[in-house]
Motif scaffolding. Structure first.
Motif: not given
Length: 135
Positions: A30-34
């Protein structure tokens, strides 16, 4: 006395090597949108992934259009006149989608592997994720 080698020793050794290699392959994450498309950046495991490392479904790119074909639901007009009886309208047009990611959204990342089974440092961004418990 002649000692024979265990015929399964090589097979077990090969299985250990294969399973060790498989264990090193990263799974989904799971990544987080910057920052959202078109200049997308996603934070993942302490790194910032840019468009150079990401594959994205066209659906998530602002301005993406798709052709819609179908019809509206049958509905009746309110006056009771015959010309306003239950009817539907055909749909046959292009629609621009406005869904996209925004900073802070969580997205599912899937590592891309090459023909040799090793990761290519490329990721497919599959979807936006939302937890239902508020976290």
């Amino acid at each position: 006395m002649h000692k024979t080698e265990n015929p399964y020793k090589a097979l077990v050794s090969l299985q250990k090597k294969l399973s060790a290699g498989a264990a090193l392959q990263p799974g989904v994450g799971i990544g987080k949108v910057v920052s959202p498309p078109p200049n997308i950046q996603i934070s993942y495991n302490g790194y910032i992934l840019t468009s150079k490392y990401l594959w994205i479904d066209e659906y998530w790119i602002p301005g993406h259009t798709r052709h819609m074909v179908g019809s509206t639901d049958y509905t009746a007009g309110g006056s009771g006149d015959a010309e306003y009886a239950s009817h539907a309208h055909p749909i046959d047009n292009d629609e621009a989608l406005t869904d996209t990611w925004k900073a802070g959204d969580n997205v599912l990342l899937l590592p891309v592997t090459g023909e040799d089974g090793r990761t290519t440092k490329q990721y497919v961004v599959l979807c936006k994720l939302k937890r239902l418990d508020g976290n």
